[in-house]
Design an enzyme around this catalytic site. Structure first.
Site, PDB file in Angstrom:
ATOM      1  N   ASP A 130      63.861  62.101  61.048  1.00 17.76           N
ATOM      2  CA  ASP A 130      63.046  61.254  60.179  1.00 17.76           C
ATOM      3  C   ASP A 130      61.936  60.581  61.010  1.00 17.76           C
ATOM      4  O   ASP A 130      61.956  60.589  62.244  1.00 17.76           O
ATOM      5  CB  ASP A 130      63.923  60.221  59.448  1.00 17.76           C
ATOM      6  N   GLU A 148      61.486  51.997  50.980  1.00 23.31           N
ATOM      7  CA  GLU A 148      62.300  51.721  52.163  1.00 23.31           C
ATOM      8  C   GLU A 148      61.747  50.538  52.946  1.00 23.31           C
ATOM      9  O   GLU A 148      60.570  50.244  52.898  1.00 23.31           O
ATOM     10  CB  GLU A 148      62.331  52.969  53.051  1.00 23.31           C
TER      11      GLU A 148
END
Ligand code: BGC
Ligand code: BGC
Length: 666
Positions: free
Chosen positions: A328, A524
């Protein structure tokens, strides 16, 4: 304090009794029944069998590559930080655009601009001096439609699809999203998210289908099968099952936090979506930011990007995943001892391609040194490159310029408004409908209140045009209808009055009030509710609470529609509303809401409510982490709850929890 606590407990018990009159489905404890418990990671059979000729060809290509060429393939850079010519020069394997990143950093980019840039990267990648050139792939967060692209249809977020309980619908949306991605010249989507969220304080709850691992598993399977379509069509794209593993199980729902699950909980709860997705042939898996430190063990395994036991042991060896693992965004820097541009630990743990958005040049230099100095074995590099080439071959990337897809640059391919509208219709959950206020007949005088009624960003949520879904106006989302526009279209503008606050109108002049409430968009990192904050909606949005207060108790029925990325404690608003609809984050097509709220011109119901809660609904302001029935706590509405027009039941006034802060468990 003690008194207050027991008052709340009593109150929630009383309310549980009151609701006992309903036949609510069994609780989901996010754990399968004991007899289906798996003792170890299952072996998963993918529809892509290894092809001997192709494997031989890949081996030959890998053998002919230099170390720097191999590391280039393992590198993924952000479009803001790399030019096409640098892709050529460094043999780059992949580019991505992050949330809110567009060609030329222009959010108004046309789909032709997207395709042109994709062609430019592609052309550069095959203009290297490699013996057999390797085309670059581009990854994008297409998580509810091709959501970075202006004008694209924005589908409801995953939480809505969980409410719809309709795998076929999920498949149709996955296929439509893939087509929309190919329309922009891109061939890889960072979806589906397979989180099985336990604590709805997490700001990414809406990216999760459900707390039910089996529903996540089924959806993971159909989503991947429909998005990739085994690459038989030029409207298919590579999927990415994310975030492996345990993103939905962090302590207190903290983003990128600590997952304290046992191995068995990882296997039986958080792993389920992967059994579905890999079984359908998902070709890439993205690793999660969270760490893993089982509560009942002394071992802290650290951040998942460095956990060999899961990335290599569980995923590749035991489950048999033969695609590639992508890390990620800058996540390697969180592995102990690593930086953004240097992390042999992550590569050795099994990450094949590294998302190093900006620092990719330093990453290539550092990784080359790691191999030369023996910190990363060459066999690991060869395995990573083999996997990347395998996926590129299976997906038909070789020899296909982005603009060669039949839908590339085709404006109509980025939208499918009827499909999104249907998804909205099917995903609305009716929580309350006293005296059958709904459905509404035509010709009523309607007062609409609440800023969310005419704010597209609140309807679409995070990951829409921008990363957090904020800093945008309705003009940035040109194709779609706000709920206010949909109500006007349904009832005729002259019957509809809009007042954001409800303060400047005489409520008694209307037949019904529709109050549209909504969390501000978030994604997020920024969306978590962290203790001591409560989960009470009205604390966080006092203007909405004031708008409802201004219109309720005037003898005119109030229908509330709530946009939210999670279930929230809403008793104060529920009490002030005659009917209450949890619409979660429906996307661009609010006509899917009016389809259900309003009868047709002949006074008939057109569409009934179908949605069922994908997470239970809290009964107090500080619900426990797993918002399911347990000692001294009952949710207000259980997993699976949802009324329809056949259910004729009234909900009495609910008890109020007056706490303004919550304990902060450690
Ligand atoms: C998110 C991923 C996303 C990636 C690229 C990360 O911060 O966790 O879900 O795919 O960024 O935008
Ligand atoms: C990017 C996102 C990414 C995030 C992670 C943002 O700047 O646009 O795609 O997920 O950073 O920190």
């Amino acid at each position: 304090m003690k008194n207050l606590k027991s008052r709340i407990l009593l109150a929630s018990a009383a309310c549980a009794l009151m609701l006992g009159a309903f036949s609510v489905p069994a609780l989901i404890n996010a754990k399968p029944a004991a007899n289906t418990q798996l003792a170890d990671w299952p072996k998963i059979t993918s529809p892509f069998a290894k092809n001997a000729a192709q494997e031989a060809q890949i081996a030959q290509m890998v053998a002919s590559m230099s170390l720097r060429q191999k590391i280039g393939q393992m590198t993924q850079a952000e479009i803001k930080a790399i030019t096409p010519d640098e892709v050529r020069q460094y043999y780059i394997g992949s580019v991505l655009n992050g949330g809110g990143s567009w060609p030329k950093m222009n959010k108004n980019s046309s789909i032709k601009d997207w395709v042109d840039l994709a062609d430019a990267y592609y052309d550069a990648s095959i203009a290297t001096d490699l013996k057999s050139p390797i085309p670059v792939i581009w990854g994008i967060d297409a998580v509810h439609g091709n959501n970075n692209v202006k004008g694209a249809t924005i589908y409801p977020h995953n939480i809505n699809l969980g409410a719809a309980r309709n795998p076929q619908l999920v498949g149709e949306i996955a296929a439509a999203t893939a087509k929309s991605v190919r329309a922009t010249g891109i061939n890889w989507a960072f979806a589906p998210t397979l989180a099985v969220v336990q604590d709805q304080r997490w700001g990414r709850t809406y990216e999760s289908y459900s707390v039910d691992p089996q529903l996540v598993r089924k959806y993971g399977e159909v989503f991947v099968r429909s998005m990739q379509g085994e690459f038989k069509k030029d409207t298919n794209v590579i999927a990415s099952a994310k975030h492996f593993l345990g993103d939905g199980g962090t302590f207190n729902g903290i983003d990128q936090g600590e997952n304290r699950s046992s191995l068995s909980e990882l296997i039986n709860t958080h792993g389920q979506g992967y059994y579905g997705a890999l079984g359908a042939g998902a070709q890439t898996v993205m690793i999660t930011y969270n760490s893993w430190s089982p509560a009942k063990s002394a071992t802290n395994n650290g951040k998942m990007h460095g956990v060999t036991e899961l990335v290599t042991g569980a995923l590749k060896e035991k489950m048999g995943f033969d695609g590639f693992v992508i890390s990620d965004w800058n996540a390697i820097e969180q592995v102990q001892g690593c930086t953004k541009s240097h992390c042999p630990q992550a590569i050795n743990a099994g990450n094949d391609m590294i998302m190093v958005p900006e620092d990719w040049k330093a990453f290539i230099d550092n990784t080359e040194k790691d191999v030369l100095e023996g910190r990363i074995p060459m066999s690991r590099i060869d395995d990573a490159v083999t996997r990347i080439l395998r996926v590129k071959m299976r997906a038909g990337i070789f020899g296909n310029r982005p603009s060669s897809s039949s839908v590339a640059g085709v404006e109509s391919a980025i939208s499918n408004r009827p499909l999104a509208r249907r998804a909205v219709r099917e995903s609305l959950v009716l929580l309350k409908n006293n005296n059958s206020v709904l459905p509404l007949s035509r010709g009523k005088r309607i007062l609409v209140v609440g800023t969310a009624a005419d704010t597209m960003a609140k309807q679409t949520g995070g990951w829409t045009v921008t990363w957090q879904g904020d800093e945008i106006t309705n003009a940035d989302i040109p194709n779609g209808d706000t709920l206010l526009a949909a109500i006007r279209a349904e009832s005729g503008s002259r019957n509809v009055t809009y007042s954001a606050t409800g303060a400047d109108v005489n409520v008694r002049n209307f037949d019904v009030v529709i109050a549209v409430m909504g969390e501000k968009p978030y994604a997020e990192m920024k969306g978590d509710i962290r203790p001591p904050e409560t989960m009470r909606y009205s604390d966080r949005y006092p203007a909405d609470a004031a708008a409802i207060a201004a219109v309720s108790g005037k003898g005119v029925p109030v229908v509330t529609v709530l946009y939210s990325g999670r279930t929230l404690y809403s008793n104060p608003m529920l009490n002030k509303s005659d009917a209450f609809v949890a619409a979660f984050l429906p996307g661009t097509e609010a006509k899917g809401i009016t389809d259900v709220l309003f009868k047709n011109a002949r006074g008939q119901i057109r569409y009934d409510f179908k949605g069922k809660l994908p997470f239970s609904w809290p009964s107090n302001a500080c619900p426990p982490a797993a918002n399911v029935a347990q000692a001294n706590y009952r949710p207000l509405f259980n997993y699976g709850y949802g009324l329809n027009y056949q259910t004729r039941r009234n909900i009495a006034q609910l008890p109020l929890d007056s706490r303004t802060s919550c304990p902060n468990p450690q």
